[in-house]
Design a protein around this motif. Structure first.
Motif, PDB file in Angstrom:
ATOM      1  N   MET A  10      -0.862  12.839  19.547  1.00  0.00           N
ATOM      2  CA  MET A  10      -2.240  13.324  19.555  1.00  0.00           C
ATOM      3  C   MET A  10      -3.083  12.261  20.280  1.00  0.00           C
ATOM      4  SD  MET A  10      -2.673  14.974  15.746  1.00  0.00           S
ATOM      5  CE  MET A  10      -3.712  16.401  16.024  1.00  0.00           C
ATOM      6  N   GLU A  11      -4.290  12.629  20.644  1.00  0.00           N
ATOM      7  CA  GLU A  11      -5.169  11.750  21.412  1.00  0.00           C
ATOM      8  C   GLU A  11      -5.389  10.388  20.737  1.00  0.00           C
ATOM      9  OE1 GLU A  11      -9.736  11.984  22.900  1.00  0.00           O
ATOM     10  OE2 GLU A  11      -8.573  13.844  23.008  1.00  0.00           O
ATOM     11  N   ASP A  12      -5.539  10.382  19.415  1.00  0.00           N
ATOM     12  CA  ASP A  12      -5.771   9.126  18.692  1.00  0.00           C
ATOM     13  C   ASP A  12      -4.619   8.141  18.856  1.00  0.00           C
ATOM     14  OD1 ASP A  12      -8.151  10.234  17.883  1.00  0.00           O
ATOM     15  OD2 ASP A  12      -7.617  10.390  15.764  1.00  0.00           O
ATOM     16  N   VAL A  13      -3.395   8.633  18.944  1.00  0.00           N
ATOM     17  CA  VAL A  13      -2.235   7.758  19.143  1.00  0.00           C
ATOM     18  C   VAL A  13      -2.296   7.134  20.525  1.00  0.00           C
ATOM     19  CG1 VAL A  13       0.280   7.648  19.327  1.00  0.00           C
ATOM     20  CG2 VAL A  13      -0.764   8.996  17.528  1.00  0.00           C
ATOM     21  N   ASP A  14      -2.605   7.949  21.524  1.00  0.00           N
ATOM     22  CA  ASP A  14      -2.740   7.418  22.886  1.00  0.00           C
ATOM     23  C   ASP A  14      -3.770   6.300  22.938  1.00  0.00           C
ATOM     24  OD1 ASP A  14      -0.810   9.046  24.089  1.00  0.00           O
ATOM     25  OD2 ASP A  14      -2.253  10.638  24.503  1.00  0.00           O
ATOM     26  N   GLU A  15      -4.906   6.519  22.297  1.00  0.00           N
ATOM     27  CA  GLU A  15      -5.970   5.508  22.284  1.00  0.00           C
ATOM     28  C   GLU A  15      -5.506   4.241  21.579  1.00  0.00           C
ATOM     29  OE1 GLU A  15      -9.661   7.077  20.762  1.00  0.00           O
ATOM     30  OE2 GLU A  15      -9.514   8.827  22.076  1.00  0.00           O
ATOM     31  N   PHE A  16      -4.861   4.396  20.426  1.00  0.00           N
ATOM     32  CA  PHE A  16      -4.380   3.240  19.670  1.00  0.00           C
ATOM     33  C   PHE A  16      -3.373   2.438  20.485  1.00  0.00           C
ATOM     34  CE2 PHE A  16      -0.983   1.546  16.908  1.00  0.00           C
ATOM     35  CZ  PHE A  16      -1.709   0.579  16.234  1.00  0.00           C
ATOM     36  N   ILE A  17      -2.378   3.119  21.041  1.00  0.00           N
ATOM     37  CA  ILE A  17      -1.325   2.437  21.794  1.00  0.00           C
ATOM     38  C   ILE A  17      -1.887   1.743  23.028  1.00  0.00           C
ATOM     39  CG2 ILE A  17       0.740   2.840  23.205  1.00  0.00           C
ATOM     40  CD1 ILE A  17       1.698   4.766  21.087  1.00  0.00           C
ATOM     41  N   SER A  18      -2.840   2.360  23.677  1.00  0.00           N
ATOM     42  CA  SER A  18      -3.396   1.768  24.905  1.00  0.00           C
ATOM     43  C   SER A  18      -4.081   0.426  24.648  1.00  0.00           C
ATOM     44  CB  SER A  18      -4.355   2.740  25.584  1.00  0.00           C
ATOM     45  OG  SER A  18      -5.540   2.859  24.825  1.00  0.00           O
ATOM     46  N   GLN A  19      -4.432   0.148  23.405  1.00  0.00           N
ATOM     47  CA  GLN A  19      -5.098  -1.113  23.059  1.00  0.00           C
ATOM     48  C   GLN A  19      -4.105  -2.235  22.755  1.00  0.00           C
ATOM     49  OE1 GLN A  19      -7.797  -0.225  19.859  1.00  0.00           O
ATOM     50  NE2 GLN A  19      -8.741   1.446  20.987  1.00  0.00           N
ATOM     51  N   LEU A  20      -2.819  -1.922  22.682  1.00  0.00           N
ATOM     52  CA  LEU A  20      -1.802  -2.920  22.362  1.00  0.00           C
ATOM     53  C   LEU A  20      -1.270  -3.589  23.624  1.00  0.00           C
ATOM     54  CD1 LEU A  20       0.196  -0.784  19.773  1.00  0.00           C
ATOM     55  CD2 LEU A  20      -1.520  -2.541  19.275  1.00  0.00           C
ATOM     56  N   ASP A  21      -0.606  -4.735  23.446  1.00  0.00           N
ATOM     57  CA  ASP A  21      -0.033  -5.385  24.636  1.00  0.00           C
ATOM     58  C   ASP A  21       1.228  -4.644  25.075  1.00  0.00           C
ATOM     59  OD1 ASP A  21       2.470  -6.712  23.687  1.00  0.00           O
ATOM     60  OD2 ASP A  21       1.126  -7.966  22.506  1.00  0.00           O
TER      61      ASP A  21
END
Length: 123
Positions: A18-29
């Protein structure tokens, strides 16, 4: 005699974000992202509760430990069509305590309800 088995044939399910997962992952190294995606790929092919574990009712978690952080993606199953078994990851967070907080599970339950309501409207 023995046929070649394609890698895709070995998967128990397919994962969608879902969109929230994409956003969360994009903030990780990048290394953390690689490990999460590797673990999800492995979970799709095995039955390992160290990677993918049921929390309660309909909610499961993808589990990744990276650099001392416990990264979790909460998810649910979508077996509504007979073609593909999907696991839908709702969102992610870094776990700070041993137990997954109840509010995190409740959030995943709400996102699951929204997902199936939207899916039903499209049919």
């Amino acid at each position: 005699m023995w046929g070649i088995i394609e890698e895709e044939d070995m998967r128990f399910f397919e994962t969608r974000f879902m969109e929230d997962v994409d956003e969360f992952i994009s903030q990780l190294d990048k290394k953390a992202i690689r490990k999460i995606l590797y673990n999800i790929d492995l979970a799709e092919q095995t039955n390992d509760p160290r990677l993918f574990k049921k929390l309660q009712k309909e909610i499961w978690e993808f589990r990744t430990n990276y650099a001392g952080a416990q990264i979790r993606l909460l998810a649910f199953w979508d077996k509504m069509d007979n073609q593909t078994t999907l696991v839908v990851a709702t969102y992610g967070f870094v776990k700070k305590v041993d137990k997954v907080p109840a509010n995190e599970i409740e959030r995943a339950v709400r996102l699951r309800e929204v997902y199936f309501n939207d899916k039903q409207k499209k049919e």
